[in-house]
Scaffold this motif. Sequence first.
Motif: not given
Length: 188
Positions: A90-97
């Motif tokens: 659940n890494l934050l920078t892997s999430k779409p934005i």
Amino acid sequence: FDNSNIIHVEGKVDPIRDIEIINLELILSDLEIVNNRIGKIEKKALTTKDKDSLLELSVLKKCLEALEKNICLRNISFTDDEAIVLKSFNLLTSKPIIYIANVNEDEISSENNYVKAIREYAAKENSKVVVISARIEEELSELDDEDRLAFLSDLGLKMSGLDKVINETYDLLGLATYFTAGADEVRA
């Protein structure tokens, strides 16, 4: 947008700088997680030669390399197997934005230079931008449905900024609304 009544932390408006500051904070958070996990899995992976552990270590090192270069993980390509391993962290920078650009109420129907810069930045990482005016959203929240539609029409808008954000979020996450109907109630 520029407004002399609004004090900015950095002294002036620069949305790209603000985006990069937030991304850096997210990268630092992910770096901590990745470094901690590498410390735990590296010995096991190298001594046991366990296939899953080796894959996890490989993915973590790939992440570490990108994060150390200040690259968000959403901008890195991963194989299907790597993506499965990555998802568990659940890494934050892997999430779409989705970038939300707050503009002055008189700029809601046009794009200022700040919005153009945000769109260019978002296009590089295949992200979306939603333009809203917080002041208009505040006014809309105080109106009933009929007055809200009239107000939007007067502004030349088809939907509120909140509705735009909801639609883009549904699209980004691949969600759909469905309705169930029964004798006593209908639910979304």
